[in-house]
Scaffold this motif. Sequence first.
Motif, PDB file in Angstrom:
ATOM      1  N   PHE A   1      -1.092  17.875   2.341  1.00 46.52           N
ATOM      2  CA  PHE A   1      -1.896  16.573   2.238  1.00 46.52           C
ATOM      3  C   PHE A   1      -1.105  15.394   2.867  1.00 46.52           C
ATOM      4  O   PHE A   1       0.003  15.363   2.804  1.00 46.52           O
ATOM      5  N   ARG A   2      -1.897  14.933   3.728  1.00 39.10           N
ATOM      6  CA  ARG A   2      -1.672  13.497   4.121  1.00 39.10           C
ATOM      7  C   ARG A   2      -2.181  12.409   3.129  1.00 39.10           C
ATOM      8  O   ARG A   2      -3.072  12.559   2.677  1.00 39.10           O
ATOM      9  N   MET A   3      -1.157  11.344   3.003  1.00 42.26           N
ATOM     10  CA  MET A   3      -1.706  10.164   2.089  1.00 42.26           C
ATOM     11  C   MET A   3      -2.296   8.994   3.021  1.00 42.26           C
ATOM     12  O   MET A   3      -1.854   8.715   4.407  1.00 42.26           O
ATOM     13  N   TYR A   4      -3.201   8.355   2.676  1.00 44.31           N
ATOM     14  CA  TYR A   4      -3.945   7.121   3.205  1.00 44.31           C
ATOM     15  C   TYR A   4      -3.014   6.074   3.043  1.00 44.31           C
ATOM     16  O   TYR A   4      -2.733   5.645   1.679  1.00 44.31           O
ATOM     17  N   MET A   5      -2.190   5.743   3.760  1.00 45.35           N
ATOM     18  CA  MET A   5      -1.130   4.753   3.721  1.00 45.35           C
ATOM     19  C   MET A   5      -1.856   3.239   3.809  1.00 45.35           C
ATOM     20  O   MET A   5      -1.144   2.322   4.180  1.00 45.35           O
ATOM     21  N   ASN A   6      -3.086   3.156   3.559  1.00 40.40           N
ATOM     22  CA  ASN A   6      -3.696   1.571   3.763  1.00 40.40           C
ATOM     23  C   ASN A   6      -4.557   1.443   2.486  1.00 40.40           C
ATOM     24  O   ASN A   6      -5.637   0.644   3.002  1.00 40.40           O
ATOM     25  N   LEU A   7      -4.152   1.605   1.564  1.00 40.65           N
ATOM     26  CA  LEU A   7      -5.106   1.304   0.482  1.00 40.65           C
ATOM     27  C   LEU A   7      -4.397   0.381  -0.511  1.00 40.65           C
ATOM     28  O   LEU A   7      -3.311   0.869  -1.435  1.00 40.65           O
ATOM     29  N   PRO A   8      -4.115  -0.942  -0.520  1.00 39.10           N
ATOM     30  CA  PRO A   8      -3.214  -1.685  -1.260  1.00 39.10           C
ATOM     31  C   PRO A   8      -3.792  -1.999  -2.690  1.00 39.10           C
ATOM     32  O   PRO A   8      -4.492  -3.046  -3.059  1.00 39.10           O
ATOM     33  N   ILE A   9      -4.026  -0.670  -3.459  1.00 42.03           N
ATOM     34  CA  ILE A   9      -4.625  -0.988  -4.861  1.00 42.03           C
ATOM     35  C   ILE A   9      -3.608  -0.885  -5.962  1.00 42.03           C
ATOM     36  O   ILE A   9      -3.928  -0.433  -7.017  1.00 42.03           O
TER      37      ILE A   9
ATOM     38  N   ALA B   1       0.851  -1.070  -0.002  1.00 39.19           N
ATOM     39  CA  ALA B   1      -0.098  -0.084   0.173  1.00 39.19           C
ATOM     40  C   ALA B   1       0.999   1.239   0.095  1.00 39.19           C
ATOM     41  O   ALA B   1       0.255   2.520  -0.191  1.00 39.19           O
ATOM     42  N   VAL B   2       2.015   0.996   0.041  1.00 37.53           N
ATOM     43  CA  VAL B   2       2.825   2.286   0.081  1.00 37.53           C
ATOM     44  C   VAL B   2       2.942   3.137  -0.866  1.00 37.53           C
ATOM     45  O   VAL B   2       2.869   4.478  -0.888  1.00 37.53           O
ATOM     46  N   MET B   3       2.846   2.591  -2.048  1.00 37.36           N
ATOM     47  CA  MET B   3       2.449   3.464  -3.341  1.00 37.36           C
ATOM     48  C   MET B   3       1.229   3.514  -3.798  1.00 37.36           C
ATOM     49  O   MET B   3       0.957   4.369  -4.668  1.00 37.36           O
TER      50      MET B   3
END
Lengths: 1027, 240
Positions: A381-389, A41-43
């Motif tokens: 902006f902060r990123m949502y680091m929990n979307l493994p798409i 999910a990092v990228m």
Amino acid sequence: MQYLYTFLLLTLTCSTALFGQDTEPLKVSFGDLRVRDIGPAVMSGRVSSLAVVDREPKIMYVGSAGGGVWKSVSAGASFMPVFDDHVQSIGAIAIDQDRPDTVWVGTGEPWVRNSVSVGNGIYVSTNGGQTWDHKGLENSEHIAKVILDPRSPGTIFVAVQGQLWSDSEERGVYRSTDFGTTWKRLLYVNPTTGCADLTMDATNPDILYATLWDHQRSPHFFRSGGPGSGLYKTTDRGETWTEVTGGGLPPKPYGRMAVEIAPSAPDTIYLTVEAREKKDKGLYLSADAGNTWVKQSQDFNTIVRPFYFSRLAIDPNHPGKVYKCGLNLIISDNAGETWRTVGSGVHSDIHAVWVDPGNSNHVIIGTDGGVYESYDGGYAFRMYMNLPISQFYHISVDMDQPYNVYGGLQDNGSWVGPSQSPGGISNADWKFTVGGDGFYSFRHPVDKDVVFAESQGGGLVRHNIKDGQSKNIKPIPDKDEPPFRFNWNSPIALSPTNPERMYFAAQFVFVTENRGDSWKRISPDLTTNDPDRQKQKESGGFSLDNSGAENNTTIVCLAESPLDPQEIWAGTDDGHLQVTLDGGANWRNTTASRPGLPATTWCTSVEIDHFKKGTVYATFDGHKQGDQQRYVYKTTDHGRTWTSLVTDDIEGYALVIRQDVVNPDLLFLGTEFGLYITLDGGLVWQRFSNNLPKVGVRALVVHPRDHALIIGTHGRGVYILDDLRPLRQVTHALQQEELTFLDTDTAYIQLPRSGGWFGGSGNYVASNPSANARIAYFMSKRHTFGKMYIEVLDQEGKVIQELPAGKSAGVNIVELPVRYPMPKAAPTNNRMAMFGSMITPSLDEGDYTVRVVKGKKTFETTLNLKHEAAEVYSAEARKAQANTLRKLFDLTEELGFVYYASDDLREWADTTANLIKSKADRKELLDLKKGVETWRDSLVALDGDGYVAESEAIREEISTLYLEVSQFPGEPSLGQMRKTEILIDRMKAHSRELERYRKALDKISDKWAKKGVSPLKVRTMESYKRA
Amino acid sequence: MKKFLSLLLIGGLAISMVQAQSLDEVLKKYYHNVGGLENWQALQSTKMTGRANQMGMEFPFTMIMSRPNRQKLVVDIQGSEYVEAFDGTTAWTINPFMGGTAPQKKSSEESTEAGKQMFEDDLMDYAKKGHKASLEGEEEVDGTRTLVVKLTTQAGDDRFYYIDAENFVPLMIKTFANTGQMKGMPVEQYLSDYDEVDGMMMPHSMTTKVNGEVVAQLTFDKIETNVPVTDDLFAFPADK
């Protein structure tokens, strides 16, 4: 070392002769076999759409390009996929804001790049995404927007962009007034024009504006713009539409356009125009409901790549505050006259923007690299680091222990991550190697520091992990050579027979044996070399789009035979599949001999049989020619004749086929709609869906050592089926038997590895493979009635564990914890001591009997266990730990026994004291009772709060030491061993104390038993342990 | 027991002959095969004693349930008691893992959810209770053909029963978590080891999966019916 030994044994014992060809299809339930995902999910990956509950913004839905719909009820702290049973390419999401559990999902992403996936219509959920109903528009393929009429929950407007790669009539603006049961096409102009954007007047839902887009793609060309494009307006809920022209708008024809009404000023309309002439492109503004228009801006991001970025968002509270999606997000405070660009830290390529109606500074955006949120109006902006798409094109593995997975991703470069990691595989475990769009990526077979990776159009590099430097090793034409045509996704193949040999291809095949420092051309042009298919430089329509994505007449698949280095296969994007049997001196095109395959159909994979020369599997995909048929072929004569392996079981066009490395009849097929497995060489296929969504599977790798299938998806990252061994053993014969054990080889007792920290919910952490041993068996029928369980017996035949059994028809996997049960213990209110006494010692190495008890029948097999620790810690050291641990285990139980036995004494004394008449005896009884009580209470710490207001007695001392010693697999410290002996001595004293009280009470018991008083009964150690 | 086996056989034959079945027919066969609706409706309380397997460890437990929705689960954790209970109004717990040794009342949200767990299955006489049910078709569960019955409770919660198409007993019941971090996640209970208890067929093994992953396995060694229960048994200790 032992892994290698096991691997060798396995390969020696499993010859192809074991797997006879049967003509009866072999269809079984996969039962408990389940894939696990490893992220990343990092990228993250491309997000096509967002929908948020306006009045409760913590509830949101994220629509991804190829990874389905994700829901958060916690403002992004955690996400859950809610659309896994359906196609994963999402076009648009609409929430009924008055009934927020009603959610509409239009499938098929509208940002139609070359690699886009397809949808299959529209779905609705009325329970917040728990279940979905398909509501038609099956042939829409791409849906750009869904808008609900706020006055009527049954009325839905849909912008159907339509089929990308072919003409179709299911496109334009659709409306349903009966909650999706029936649809009416309201606006349509021609079979290449769909609706790309739609906006509704919030104050008068009868008014809508729609932009129609005339466009089409082919494998080698993209056209955006044509006579069908235009801006349309309706004032009667879509019954009639008027084309909006003139009044300051540039002359037609147009390309793709975005349109938005300012929610707080409905006469204010924003429109981006892709026109033929550069001077006419840009952002237009109408302040009078579309009658007159002013060109406000030609900022780069208002005109760049309209097919990818035509989306506007207007602040619901400020009609002049405009957000335009682009290569970067741009924001204007003055109705588009001037802009600021959102820059650092946010992934480029913006596709969706949501502005909070309750707080205009709260903005959420969807990009090619996930979702970002701002609370300061779009600065930070902060990123949502929990979307493994993440969208992988290809993956590979190495032979490290544990192995790593390499791969390249759409717009997110090339990465490597571990197949397991202490505490779970986290974002931080994934390492970036090379930028650009990423495709094939391999580690050098023998040099651990070298990784080959590439970017689009043949940008092959040799990357050094040690110093992070990359050398470009793309072949360059010599002066007498024609330009090389590299595909967007050019094939690299490592030789299975020589670790220093590597292949690469443009329209020619190249080989290197010096890691790419120089290349040798070993083929003529293997493609059609059709000049009509070589117009990349003119591609794009009204906006030139020369990205390399339409490079065609190129080689896209390559493989060297594992059985013969002279045999090399090359498949092209224009329908050729060529073979050489002499290392490239002569090539033969095998295309004509494939039944039912239309010319020029893209070859998506070629897999050379690992066991039999001449046998090859290949997949083809015609969806870029408007043909979504499935093409899977097999040849047994080097391509002279082919048979189709397609059955009705397969859904989705075929993207990749791989053969198992042990069982030649076990084949894996990835399609646009998931993973399919055949156990019988292709007679029948079954979709594998245990935890695997209906996602595009583009890459499959069978790990040559670890029995694992690694699955690369274009939208949901990487999945692993950890153990293929049970599947390899499924045969027709098993279906005749009630229960058959499947061999799982030696199981390893793993060292405990701690990891992870208090990261909260915001970071994605994927699971590791189970540390338990596996018991696998096949049942022809599910067990439903009567008892069924599993017993594990040690070498002496003693039952040491009882486990719930798997009950499924098909493959059952039961996880056997490789540990003894925990000791029986006295109570405690000391938390660490309680955790301590829950420690279970490891089983010993050796053979165990596994017995499945099924009603009156039993089935037995043997399981061999070995210690992973044996490689690091000597047998003596491990024995010292096991001995100390066993002593502390026994002490725990002994104390538990003494504690509860003392309770028997106390209770008997108390009861009897009330029954007998002798004052002296009663006094003695009560004194003894008090003595027992005081002593018993001194054994355990039951005061305190179970946290910091705790005390410690012998119970807690034993358990704390037990916990400490259990955490290290080697020899305990001298202090720990001495303390153990001290505790043993102290425990002996307590056992003597129990005896002393018992004897004293026995005396009274003997005396009074004769007079009818119930005699003293104290539990034994055995009965205590049994209870 | 013999009687049940023959009933099941008849059930099995019936399915092969009848293609399309109505919801009422499916439920009728289901109730018939588990001992008759009237028996279940006469049931006042149950006490289940067994073992819970969780994260590779086994804990003994006792679970007592009674009409209309009272329940108490007591798990023995190394001599300490873990308790989850609902007295008809309030849900409470004793949770030694969280450092607490004293009983704690749960949140009102959790109490509401606990109160929805009725002793009598909501599917029984669903219409009288104001729930809705429908037959949704067939699906394979554990390699076995099942008929899917969807129940929507009056409160709006969806529940799916996967009824073995051959034996007409539920193989799996799917609900969705309503609270907490797992909110919205599918919770599946796989039922097996059906055996007769006082004339009723009851599962003696239950595996719970959340999002497809096993979280707990319960084995019921003993099920007693119509055990005497008092309000005191379920009440929050401090209120006693």
